[in-house]
Design a protein around this motif. Structure first.
Motif, PDB file in Angstrom:
ATOM      1  N   THR A 192       0.846  -1.202   0.000  1.00 21.35           N
ATOM      2  CA  THR A 192       0.000   0.000   0.000  1.00 21.35           C
ATOM      3  C   THR A 192       0.874   1.243   0.000  1.00 21.35           C
ATOM      4  O   THR A 192       0.668   2.181  -0.785  1.00 21.35           O
ATOM      5  N   PHE A 245       2.556   1.567  -3.383  1.00 18.78           N
ATOM      6  CA  PHE A 245       1.674   2.066  -4.435  1.00 18.78           C
ATOM      7  C   PHE A 245       1.407   3.551  -4.255  1.00 18.78           C
ATOM      8  O   PHE A 245       1.438   4.333  -5.200  1.00 18.78           O
ATOM      9  N   ARG A 246       1.153   3.925  -2.996  1.00 23.57           N
ATOM     10  CA  ARG A 246       0.794   5.320  -2.765  1.00 23.57           C
ATOM     11  C   ARG A 246       1.955   6.252  -3.122  1.00 23.57           C
ATOM     12  O   ARG A 246       1.759   7.317  -3.698  1.00 23.57           O
ATOM     13  N   GLN A 251       2.080   8.828  -6.617  1.00 22.54           N
ATOM     14  CA  GLN A 251       2.105  10.281  -6.422  1.00 22.54           C
ATOM     15  C   GLN A 251       3.439  10.908  -6.811  1.00 22.54           C
ATOM     16  O   GLN A 251       3.515  12.109  -7.042  1.00 22.54           O
ATOM     17  N   ARG A 265       6.116  10.713  -9.640  1.00 25.66           N
ATOM     18  CA  ARG A 265       6.301  10.117 -10.963  1.00 25.66           C
ATOM     19  C   ARG A 265       7.742   9.675 -11.205  1.00 25.66           C
ATOM     20  O   ARG A 265       7.980   8.726 -11.945  1.00 25.66           O
ATOM     21  N   ASN A 317       0.592  12.736   2.335  1.00 27.44           N
ATOM     22  CA  ASN A 317      -0.377  12.485   3.401  1.00 27.44           C
ATOM     23  C   ASN A 317      -0.671  11.004   3.506  1.00 27.44           C
ATOM     24  O   ASN A 317      -0.880  10.331   2.515  1.00 27.44           O
ATOM     25  N   MET A 318      -0.691  10.539   4.724  1.00 23.69           N
ATOM     26  CA  MET A 318      -0.973   9.136   4.962  1.00 23.69           C
ATOM     27  C   MET A 318      -2.231   9.008   5.825  1.00 23.69           C
ATOM     28  O   MET A 318      -2.794  10.007   6.267  1.00 23.69           O
ATOM     29  N   ASP A 319      -2.613   7.780   6.083  1.00 18.69           N
ATOM     30  CA  ASP A 319      -3.819   7.561   6.886  1.00 18.69           C
ATOM     31  C   ASP A 319      -3.546   7.891   8.344  1.00 18.69           C
ATOM     32  O   ASP A 319      -2.578   7.391   8.928  1.00 18.69           O
ATOM     33  N   PHE A 328      -9.186  -2.997  -4.470  1.00 24.17           N
ATOM     34  CA  PHE A 328      -7.943  -2.344  -4.888  1.00 24.17           C
ATOM     35  C   PHE A 328      -7.154  -3.251  -5.851  1.00 24.17           C
ATOM     36  O   PHE A 328      -6.625  -2.795  -6.864  1.00 24.17           O
ATOM     37  N   TYR A 353      -8.640  -3.153  -9.204  1.00 27.92           N
ATOM     38  CA  TYR A 353      -8.264  -1.895  -9.849  1.00 27.92           C
ATOM     39  C   TYR A 353      -6.833  -1.980 -10.406  1.00 27.92           C
ATOM     40  O   TYR A 353      -6.554  -1.610 -11.551  1.00 27.92           O
ATOM     41  N   THR A 364      -5.928  -1.783 -14.420  1.00 28.49           N
ATOM     42  CA  THR A 364      -5.159  -0.622 -14.875  1.00 28.49           C
ATOM     43  C   THR A 364      -3.827  -1.069 -15.466  1.00 28.49           C
ATOM     44  O   THR A 364      -3.364  -0.545 -16.487  1.00 28.49           O
TER      45      THR A 364
END
Lengths: 1033, 258
Positions: A496, A499-500, A504, A506, A554-556, A711, A714, A718
């Protein structure tokens, strides 16, 4: 950290060999060890649980309060800090030794035999020993031999030892083996191999030469691995043309099990000669060394002194180890040559294996105490302190450290550096309420490196310095803008978080860098929390990101963790295991633990893949098996349906052939076995993709019904879109930029088959249409008159159903199918006409350079193989068929006496035959009637003759086989049979006539004149007159 | 096919092949049929009428006195992607048809579709209930071909994974949205909804993109075709389906066409 100072000092402070650092740096970086064990008997892996601190041991044993003869062996794995501890003992003893105690500290600074002797003789206390000038001469006779020559000397000395072995050694090998071994070692390839960088000769050389870079704990011995012969090595030996005896030995050493046993035996056998070879090559005899020691002890006794000797590394004494042990173990209470020796207390460092293998039992029995240093000598806080003291020492100038050391190095005066970089970073508490800033480390990163970067057996101070402190600090002070650039393998990456970050940021290298920082320096979780007014992201304080210019994502937001959640050092792995795998919050589905474990193991393997860019998934079990299944089954099955091949312009026949081939749609970068059309790079995102496929199978039982499947679905879709074009291109191509054209070969071959099977019997391809091509059914002509070659070709074509397979290829290729469910064919008629037209235009010829016979897709290659089977026989078939046809037709021409045989000629022929039979009948010549049914179909015979006649002068094989496609020989066969039978009957009739003629008279044969029947005529005339007279009367 | 019930035999690739033949010139029905399904193939059934009628429904061909002609500009069938984009622009014409209703229901189902049978042929009763239109296994099998082709999702064995990136991009192109321009999310939705009600709820009050549409938008962002932003203090917001791993912020205010 004070990087300005550290840039100067790092090279001096961060030395894996503690002995080479200055006294001040040594003391400033020293961390007390408390997990030492004391044993009376040697145990390679002690179970003794009672532990001692270094101070305890110093007071009780090293300081020798009872003033007794003793020999203390300090042992542990390589790098555990034996030298460090012995040096500390020595330094500690220097401060409190009695006045009559002489301390000899034998360093392994140059780590050679002669270097060690030199250290002994340099001691001021032994300057007056007898024979000193002799010993110094011995040392000065230094080997001026160059490195390669010296190594060769060592190598050939072993061969000399083998050659002259008179079975006097404990370990013996048979005479035959000895000769083979000698030949083996004399082989040039073997010589180069054993003289290699990591070979045994290099290890032995290191004990003789003055300056080498071999690991200090290296044991100068042969290992079984040195003699295990790989296939590659064996090939080299054979190809270089080895002595047969050497080849035999190489073969023996290649064997799986016996080879390893033999290799061990050879290593053990050769090790018996190591001491002798080393001594000979170093120019020293065992007696020399023993004598030096005895002379030193005698001298000290004379001076009323006692000797405490600290030997950092007894392995330095390879070659004279037995002699030195004898000398050290000899108590002063005994007498030697009537002379008295001083008391000796020895503290000797050695590795576990050296102690086990090289100390004889009688030596081991005489050792007073064993001090064992475990590999995990540092506990968690000790580890932090160890790193902190190094960071601190390299941030302080040499003067500051020297001053502190000169002032008795009191802990309460221990200097702490001024923090220039990393003010917000963590601090480590040490004694006397002092704190050390550990920038550029976090505690987590230290633990991470310790547990995941250091190999098992390397979790020791030496490797902590070499593989953690030195590279990380260098990276931070010399390459700050790319920090952390060092190659750190992330274990069980949190997908996770990965991916995040990558979605975000590139720039992939920037994203990788941040992921590495958050995973190694932090806890690798995509979380952030507030604590004491500060924000922590992945458990790293936000300001730390700024220090290295990382972007803040930003994270959870979560609750701040409780202190108990900090992992202790032994709870490997400190990194949170994977992507909150199958967490069940808000979801009523529960994934079994076994499946979570399975996925975590696969994640570990795949994370390693992203680090190493190499992966072996040939196994079908374990973590490799899990990934194997994803790559070999789940991914291709998915892609086969997810990509709309027909809409992409690819025939389903082609897509299916690729899917069914041994080439994978997708192979992993660095995959050791099996290739793929598309190579999946070893990136974090692709790791996520693979894990998603694995979760789909394992968690969802081949469905998307499991926690967080949304997820994964997705991700997969993709990703499909991102690789679709490239994969479609790869499937459509035979090689880069070249379209696959196997269908042309398949259509060509099918047309040949149809012609050869007699299903198309025209002389031109003009009327060869779609119906001929697609509505044909393979059949074998059981009853035909073709040549053997022709029939043989038909047999070859039907082997293993190749003809049927090729026909299906043609039929399927042009079908616009609907998921393979229907057997109906809906033609892509434009495509069919394009391909078919080209093949016909080219008259079934595909130029050699246009053939794709080496297509890596076997199923496509089959079309070329099938065509090739036909083409390579075609000329012979045509030749044989033409020869048979020519023979037949010639027979007819001869019979007819004309080379133009048409319906008229056949009609005349029939008439003549009929006339023959009429005459025979009239003449009462008995001949068998030959039925003429076979020549009733005169038009067919005429065509058959014409077909054959038209190609009698033809060279083109296709034209010839097309002429013979209708099997004209078979058509002509009845005519030829009639001709042959008639000829027989005519002959027979002739014979009858001749016989009859002969029976007319004995001489009648030659007389054909008018008088031949005169007598008979006279008689008939006479009788006639009589009868007429009687009637008239 | 689109007006009423779906049939499995009328697949897009057959329609495209038919159009390419017709493009060469008007042709009588029988001849066309013979080109695609000649008698000599001895097929058990003839599918020709199914895909011919679908092409007719979609306005790709016209039939007059048994003579079949191309009814669209040749560029519409320049390639199969062009044909797909064209068809995607006309789906709203069939908003009472089975395909339209099933697709809409499928997207409304969101990620809950994962909890259903993975063989969509078995979902007939579910969609019958959701659409009030009888949907059987044959219709669902047929639906999967078109759902995949038109870009509503990805076929995995007998299941469609919702991700409308291809359909959405076609719709963005059909809506003639300008490149390198940032649209408020409402502007964006208003521009595409005339053609995308099939997957975006026409009742836009809840201002939420369902799972399949969110997947599509995120996928388009990932490949760099659009960019979604959340500009703070903007009231015009829409919410994407929450995908924790993708981002913890699912609110968007603007979409730029790249």
């Amino acid at each position: 950290m004070n990087s300005e100072v550290a840039k100067e000092r790092i090279s001096y402070v961060a030395r894996p060999d503690s002995i080479t650092s200055s006294e001040g740096d040594f003391l400033a970086t020293h961390v007390a060890v408390n997990k030492l064990r004391v044993l009376d008997k040697f145990d390679i892996s002690p179970s003794e649980k009672k532990t001692f601190s270094e101070e305890d041991i110093f007071k009780k044993y090293i300081s020798n309060p009872e003033d007794m003869h003793q020999f203390i062996a300090v042992y542990g794995q390589s790098g555990t800090g034996k030298s460090h501890l012995i040096r500390w003992f020595e330094a500690r003893y220097e401060q409190s030794k009695p006045k009559d105690e002489v301390i000899l500290f034998i360093r392994r600074s140059d780590n050679t035999l002669k270097g060690t002797i030199r250290q002994l003789l340099e001691k001021p206390e032994v300057q007056g020993i007898s024979n000193k000038d002799v010993y110094e001469r011995l040392l000065k006779a230094s080997l001026s031999v160059d490195e390669n020559k010296l190594k060769d000397m060592i190598y050939h000395n072993f061969i000399i030892e083998i050659h002259n072995d008179q079975d006097e050694q404990d370990i013996k090998i048979t005479n035959v083996k000895r000769k083979r071994l000698e030949a083996f070692l004399n082989n040039e390839v073997v010589h180069d191999y054993l003289m290699g960088e990591k070979g045994p000769i290099e290890r032995i050389y290191s004990k003789i030469a003055e300056h080498t870079l071999v690991d200090r704990d290296t044991v100068a011995k042969f290992k079984k691995e040195d003699f295990i012969v790989t296939a590659e090595l064996a090939d080299s030996i054979y190809s270089a043309g080895a002595d047969p005896k050497a080849e035999k030995m190489a073969r023996e050493l290649m064997a799986d099990e016996s080879g390893i046993e033999d290799a061990k035996k050879i290593a053990d056998y050769l090790n018996q000669f190591v001491s002798e070879v080393i001594q000979r090559c170093a120019g020293i005899e065992p007696g020399d060394f023993k004598q030096i020691f005895m002379d030193i002890r005698k001298e000290l006794y004379r001076l009323d002194k006692k000797l405490t000797i600290f030997i950092e590394d007894v392995t330095s004494f390879t070659g004279v180890d037995t002699a030195i042990l004898d000398a050290l173990l000899e108590a002063h209470t005994g007498k030697r040559d009537g002379e008295k020796l001083c008391r000796i207390s020895s503290v000797v460092g050695t590795t576990n294996s050296y102690l086990q293998d090289n100390f004889k039992d009688n030596h081991k029995d005489r050792i007073t105490k064993y001090i064992y240093i475990p590999s995990d000598v540092l506990d968690e806080n000790g580890l932090y302190e160890f790193v902190a003291r190094y960071v601190n020492t390299m941030s302080l100038s040499e003067d500051v450290i020297s001053d502190w050391a000169a002032g008795h190095a009191n802990p309460e005066d221990y200097p702490i550096h001024d923090v220039i970089e990393g003010k917000n970073w963590e601090y480590i508490d040490i004694s006397h309420e002092k704190k050390i800033n550990i920038y550029p480390f976090t505690k987590r990163s230290i633990l991470y490196f310790y547990q995941n970067v250091l190999e098992k057996g390397h979790q020791t101070p030496r490797y902590i310095i070499r593989d953690i402190i030195e590279p990380v600090v260098r990276d931070a002070i010399f390459n700050k803008s790319n920090f952390p650039s060092i190659d750190v393998k992330i274990v069980n990456v949190n997908t996770t978080l990965s991916f995040r970050i990558h979605s975000q940021i590139r720039n992939e290298s920037s994203a990788d860098r941040l992921l590495k920082f958050m995973s190694v320096w932090g806890n690798g979780a995509p979380d952030q929390y507030e604590k004491d007014g500060k924000t922590y992201i992945s458990a790293i304080q936000k300001e730390l990101f700024d220090d290295f210019g990382f972007p803040i994502l930003n994270m959870d937001v979560i609750q701040a963790p409780t202190p108990e959640s900090v992992n202790p050092i032994n709870s490997v792995n400190t990194v949170s295991p994977v992507n909150n795998e199958a967490h069940t919050e808000g979801n009523d589905q529960i994934v079994p633990d076994a499946k979570i474990k399975k996925l975590n193991e696969a994640n570990t393997l795949l994370t390693k893949w992203t680090n190493d860019h190499v992966i072996d998934i040939s196994a079908t079990v374990g973590a490799a098996g899990t990934v194997h299944s994803a790559v070999y089954d789940e991914m291709p099955d998915y892609l086969y349906t997810a990509i709309n091949w027909q809409a992409e312009g690819i025939s389903m026949d082609n897509a299916k052939k690729v899917k069914d081939s041994s080439v994978l749609f997708i192979a992993l970068e660095g995959q050791t076995k099996k290739e793929g059309l598309y190579t999946l790079p070893a990136t974090w995102n692709n790791l996520n993709i693979l894990l998603a496929f694995i979760r789909w199978k394992e968690y969802g039982n081949k469905s998307w019904n499991y926690p967080d499947a949304d997820f994964d679905a997705y991700l997969i879709t993709t990703w499909t879109e991102s690789i679709r074009k490239e994969l479609v291109k790869k499937v459509s191509e035979y090689k880069d930029g070249e379209e696959s054209r196997y269908i042309e070969a398949a259509v060509t071959a099918e047309m040949y088959r149809i012609i050869l099977a007699g299903e198309f019997r025209e002389k031109s391809l003009k009327n060869f249409n779609g119906q001929t091509l697609l509505a044909s059914k393979p059949n074998k002509l059981a009853n035909n008159s073709h040549s053997t070659e022709w029939r043989s070709l038909l047999n070859v074509m039907s082997q293993k159903g190749a003809d049927v397979n090729n026909q299906q290829t043609v039929r399927r290729y042009f079908n616009i199918g609907q998921g393979g469910a229907s057997s109906n064919v809906v033609l892509d008629s434009l495509l069919l006409s394009k391909v078919f037209g080209k093949v016909k235009r080219n008259k079934l010829v595909i130029a050699e350079d246009e053939k794709q016979s080496d297509d890596k897709i076997k199923q496509r290659r089959d079309a070329y193989a099938f065509l090739n089977d036909i083409e390579e026989r075609l000329d012979n078939v045509a030749k044989a068929e033409l020869s048979a046809g020519r023979e037949q037709i010639q027979r007819i021409y001869d019979a007819f006496g004309d080379d133009e045989v048409g319906e008229e000629e056949l009609s005349i022929f029939t008439e003549r035959v009929n006339k023959f039979y009429e005459e025979a009948n009239k003449s009462q010549v008995n001949v068998k009637e030959v039925p003429l049914d076979g020549i009733k179909k005169r038009d067919q015979i005429k065509k058959a003759i014409s077909d054959i006649a038209s190609v009698l002068d033809e060279d083109d094989s296709l034209t010839i086989i097309m002429a013979f496609s209708g099997d004209p020989i078979k058509t002509l066969k009845p005519l030829v049979e009639i001709i042959e039978n008639l000829e027989k009957e005519v002959e027979k009739a002739n014979n009858i006539v001749t016989t009859k003629k002969a029976s007319l008279g004995t001489d009648g044969f030659e007389d054909t004149g008018e008088d031949r029947y005169s007598e008979e005529l006279k008689s008939i005339q006479t009788n006639k007159q009589k009868l007429e007279g009687m009637v008239n009367a | 096919m689109f007006k009423d019930k779906m049939v499995t035999t009328a697949i897009p690739e057959r329609i495209f092949a038919l159009c390419k033949i017709v493009e060469k010139g008007p042709i009588v029905s029988y001849e066309l049929k013979e080109k695609m399904e000649p008698e000599y193939l001895e097929n058990g059934s003839v599918y020709f009428n199914d895909y011919k009628n679908a092409a007719l429904e979609l306005g790709l061909i016209s039939i007059s006195d048994d003579l079949i002609s191309l009814a669209v500009d040749a560029k519409v069938i320049k390639n199969i992607e062009c044909m797909r984009t064209y068809i995607n622009s006309r789906l709203e014409m069939f908003n009472t048809g089975q395909f339209y209703l099933v697709t809409k229901a499928y997207f409304e189902k969101g990620s809950d579709i994962f909890k259903e049978d993975k063989n969509i042929a078995n979902l007939g009763p579910l969609f019958t209930q959701m659409t009030n239109y009888p949907v059987d296994a044959v219709a669902m099998r047929s639906w999967r071909f078109w759902a995949q082709f038109l870009g509503f999702g990805y076929l995995q064995e007998m299941f469609i994974i919702p991700n409308a990136c291809v359909f959405l991009w076609d719709t963005i192109c059909n809506a003639s949205l300008e490149k390198e321009r940032m649209y408020s999310v409402s502007e964006f939705v208003n521009a595409i909804t005339p053609m995308s009600n099939i997957i975006i709820d026409s009742d836009t009050a809840n201002r939420t993109f369902n799972y399949g549409v969110s997947n599509g938008l995120r996928a388009l962002q990932d490949v760099g075709k659009i960019k979604m932003d959340h500009i703070l203090d903007q009231k015009d917001t829409w919410t994407l389906y929450q995908l924790k791993a993708y981002s913890n912020d699912s609110t968007i205010t603007h979409i730029s066409i790249m």
